[in-house]
Scaffold this motif. Structure first.
Motif, PDB file in Angstrom:
ATOM      1  N   UNK A 153      40.317  78.887  62.158  1.00 13.76           N
ATOM      2  CA  UNK A 153      39.471  79.110  60.981  1.00 13.76           C
ATOM      3  C   UNK A 153      38.205  79.816  61.436  1.00 13.76           C
ATOM      4  N   UNK A 154      37.586  80.569  60.536  1.00 11.41           N
ATOM      5  CA  UNK A 154      36.311  81.209  60.817  1.00 11.41           C
ATOM      6  C   UNK A 154      36.356  82.090  62.051  1.00 11.41           C
ATOM      7  N   UNK A 155      35.367  81.908  62.942  1.00 14.38           N
ATOM      8  CA  UNK A 155      35.289  82.728  64.143  1.00 14.38           C
ATOM      9  C   UNK A 155      36.473  82.469  65.066  1.00 14.38           C
ATOM     10  N   UNK A 156      36.964  81.233  65.089  1.00 14.45           N
ATOM     11  CA  UNK A 156      38.124  80.925  65.911  1.00 14.45           C
ATOM     12  C   UNK A 156      39.328  81.770  65.529  1.00 14.45           C
ATOM     13  N   UNK A 157      39.520  81.946  64.239  1.00 11.74           N
ATOM     14  CA  UNK A 157      40.639  82.773  63.770  1.00 11.74           C
ATOM     15  C   UNK A 157      40.429  84.228  64.176  1.00 11.74           C
ATOM     16  N   UNK A 158      39.189  84.691  64.118  1.00 10.42           N
ATOM     17  CA  UNK A 158      38.869  86.065  64.521  1.00 10.42           C
ATOM     18  C   UNK A 158      39.179  86.276  66.008  1.00 10.42           C
ATOM     19  N   UNK A 159      38.840  85.288  66.825  1.00 10.39           N
ATOM     20  CA  UNK A 159      39.102  85.394  68.262  1.00 10.39           C
ATOM     21  C   UNK A 159      40.608  85.381  68.531  1.00 10.39           C
ATOM     22  N   UNK A 160      41.342  84.516  67.842  1.00 11.49           N
ATOM     23  CA  UNK A 160      42.798  84.468  68.029  1.00 11.49           C
ATOM     24  C   UNK A 160      43.432  85.827  67.715  1.00 11.49           C
ATOM     25  N   UNK A 161      42.979  86.453  66.635  1.00 11.08           N
ATOM     26  CA  UNK A 161      43.503  87.775  66.266  1.00 11.08           C
ATOM     27  C   UNK A 161      43.130  88.806  67.323  1.00 11.08           C
ATOM     28  N   UNK A 162      41.872  88.719  67.823  1.00 16.51           N
ATOM     29  CA  UNK A 162      41.421  89.652  68.858  1.00 16.51           C
ATOM     30  C   UNK A 162      42.222  89.513  70.139  1.00 16.51           C
ATOM     31  N   UNK A 163      42.553  88.273  70.517  1.00 21.38           N
ATOM     32  CA  UNK A 163      43.361  88.047  71.717  1.00 21.38           C
ATOM     33  C   UNK A 163      44.762  88.627  71.557  1.00 21.38           C
ATOM     34  N   UNK A 164      45.332  88.474  70.367  1.00 23.95           N
ATOM     35  CA  UNK A 164      46.657  89.054  70.120  1.00 23.95           C
ATOM     36  C   UNK A 164      46.621  90.576  70.234  1.00 23.95           C
ATOM     37  N   UNK A 165      45.597  91.202  69.659  1.00 22.58           N
ATOM     38  CA  UNK A 165      45.456  92.659  69.743  1.00 22.58           C
ATOM     39  C   UNK A 165      45.234  93.112  71.179  1.00 22.58           C
ATOM     40  N   UNK A 166      44.447  92.312  71.923  1.00 21.97           N
ATOM     41  CA  UNK A 166      44.167  92.676  73.315  1.00 21.97           C
ATOM     42  C   UNK A 166      45.426  92.580  74.148  1.00 21.97           C
ATOM     43  N   UNK A 167      46.246  91.559  73.944  1.00 12.36           N
ATOM     44  CA  UNK A 167      47.513  91.426  74.670  1.00 12.36           C
ATOM     45  C   UNK A 167      48.373  92.674  74.478  1.00 12.36           C
ATOM     46  N   UNK A 168      48.486  93.127  73.221  1.00 15.74           N
ATOM     47  CA  UNK A 168      49.295  94.306  72.921  1.00 15.74           C
ATOM     48  C   UNK A 168      48.735  95.533  73.620  1.00 15.74           C
ATOM     49  N   UNK A 169      47.405  95.694  73.604  1.00 11.07           N
ATOM     50  CA  UNK A 169      46.751  96.841  74.249  1.00 11.07           C
ATOM     51  C   UNK A 169      46.988  96.822  75.755  1.00 11.07           C
ATOM     52  N   UNK A 170      46.874  95.653  76.374  1.00  8.76           N
ATOM     53  CA  UNK A 170      47.063  95.533  77.821  1.00  8.76           C
ATOM     54  C   UNK A 170      48.496  95.874  78.225  1.00  8.76           C
ATOM     55  N   UNK A 171      49.476  95.457  77.419  1.00  7.70           N
ATOM     56  CA  UNK A 171      50.871  95.794  77.701  1.00  7.70           C
ATOM     57  C   UNK A 171      51.069  97.304  77.606  1.00  7.70           C
ATOM     58  N   UNK A 172      50.481  97.916  76.585  1.00  2.00           N
ATOM     59  CA  UNK A 172      50.589  99.371  76.416  1.00  2.00           C
ATOM     60  C   UNK A 172      49.944 100.123  77.576  1.00  2.00           C
ATOM     61  N   UNK A 173      48.921  99.537  78.175  1.00  2.00           N
ATOM     62  CA  UNK A 173      48.220 100.170  79.292  1.00  2.00           C
ATOM     63  C   UNK A 173      48.842  99.830  80.651  1.00  2.00           C
ATOM     64  N   UNK A 174      49.973  99.126  80.657  1.00  2.00           N
ATOM     65  CA  UNK A 174      50.632  98.681  81.889  1.00  2.00           C
ATOM     66  C   UNK A 174      49.728  97.782  82.723  1.00  2.00           C
ATOM     67  N   UNK A 175      48.897  97.006  82.046  1.00  2.00           N
ATOM     68  CA  UNK A 175      48.013  96.065  82.722  1.00  2.00           C
ATOM     69  C   UNK A 175      48.463  94.623  82.517  1.00  2.00           C
ATOM     70  N   UNK A 176      49.516  94.441  81.750  1.00  2.00           N
ATOM     71  CA  UNK A 176      50.061  93.107  81.507  1.00  2.00           C
ATOM     72  C   UNK A 176      51.566  93.211  81.302  1.00  2.00           C
ATOM     73  N   UNK A 177      52.244  92.131  81.566  1.00  2.00           N
ATOM     74  CA  UNK A 177      53.702  92.079  81.424  1.00  2.00           C
ATOM     75  C   UNK A 177      54.076  91.014  80.404  1.00  2.00           C
TER      76      UNK A 177
END
Length: 286
Positions: A153-177
């Motif tokens: 909820x609130x900021x926590x929900x915003x952070x959860x969404x940001x972490x999901x987006x960051x995971x996808x970006x890192x995979x696209x950049x070959x920085x995560x598996x």
């Protein structure tokens, strides 16, 4: 990139404004004797009530210069606050047998004046951080085995969404598996992100200064004028200028009073042991 440590949290010096859109953690401070205080007392009791870096290293041969210097900074803070520690003319310290009681009173007074610590976890909005080419707070949370507990909820929900987006970006950049257990950062991902930001900052400064950038590596002798502090997403850097080139090295609070002055030191994995002034014959300061 060698020598630029990951930025974990950033405790703000007194009076320093917070960055705009900063993500912060507020932590209650506890007044307690530190391990450094106990080390100082142990060394002094083995040396007729005296403490110094040289005495500390003789007392415990595994102690590094940088580690011993943290004890000197602790004593300096207590001396400035007019507590019962005395610096002698030779640079050593006279330590009371009741040093732990002195340290406890020092902590109690300090905590009374600053009951909480504000740590900057990252600057910039969570949405903006999710696509940054730098080592962000989101990356450090993803790399942490525990991480923060966020409510949905609130900021926590915003952070959860940001972490999901960051995971996808890192995979696209070959920085995560990706794996059945989730997304995992590659071992050198944070270092690569830090170096990308460093080189980007260096390119901008090269055009601004009209000088070539020389990247600092472990074992290099760093020398030049401490021009200014550069605030990055991955951490803070000190701009060290020479006549035809410049370098960027980890920022340390001790450099604040040396802006515009000459400094030198050897680059190490844990940072630089600085020597200040043109002669630079004095003691090293981490």
């Amino acid at each position: 990139m060698t020598g630029i440590p990951p930025r974990t949290t950033d405790a703000r010096p007194r009076g320093e404004p917070l960055p705009r859109d900063a993500v912060v953690r507020v932590i209650p401070r506890i007044a307690e004797v530190r391990d450094n205080d106990r080390n100082i007392l142990d060394v002094s009791q083995a040396n007729e009530g005296r403490y110094s870096i040289a005495r500390h290293q003789r007392f415990d041969r595994s102690v590094s210069q940088a580690f011993a210097e943290t004890h000197v900074r602790r004593l300096e803070a207590m001396r400035r606050a007019r507590f019962d520690v005395t610096r002698e003319a030779d640079g050593s310290w006279r330590i009371s047998s009741e040093h732990l009681e002195v340290a406890e009173r020092f902590e109690q007074r300090d905590v009374a004046s600053r009951p909480v610590a504000i740590e900057v976890l990252g600057s910039g909005s969570v949405e903006r951080m999710s696509g940054m080419e730098a080592a962000t707070w989101l990356d450090r949370e993803l790399a942490s085995p525990s991480g923060l507990v966020m409510r949905d909820a609130g900021f926590g929900r915003e952070v959860r969404a940001g972490l999901d987006q960051r995971r996808q970006w890192l995979v696209e950049q070959d920085l995560a598996d990706t794996s059945p257990s989730g997304v995992r950062l590659r071992q050198n991902a944070l270092a690569l992100l830090q170096r990308r930001e460093l080189l980007r900052i260096a390119e901008r400064l090269s055009g601004e200064l009209g000088k070539e950038f020389s990247e600092a590596k472990a074992g290099d002798w760093i020398e030049g004028k401490v021009s200014r502090r550069i605030d990055g997403i991955s951490g803070r850097f000190a701009l060290i200028e020479r006549s035809r080139e410049f370098t960027l090295v980890p920022w340390r609070p001790v450099l604040e009073k040396q802006l515009g002055q000459q400094a030198g030191g050897i680059m190490r994995e844990a940072g630089i042991n600085w020597q200040f002034g043109r002669g630079r014959a004095g003691p090293e300061i981490s």
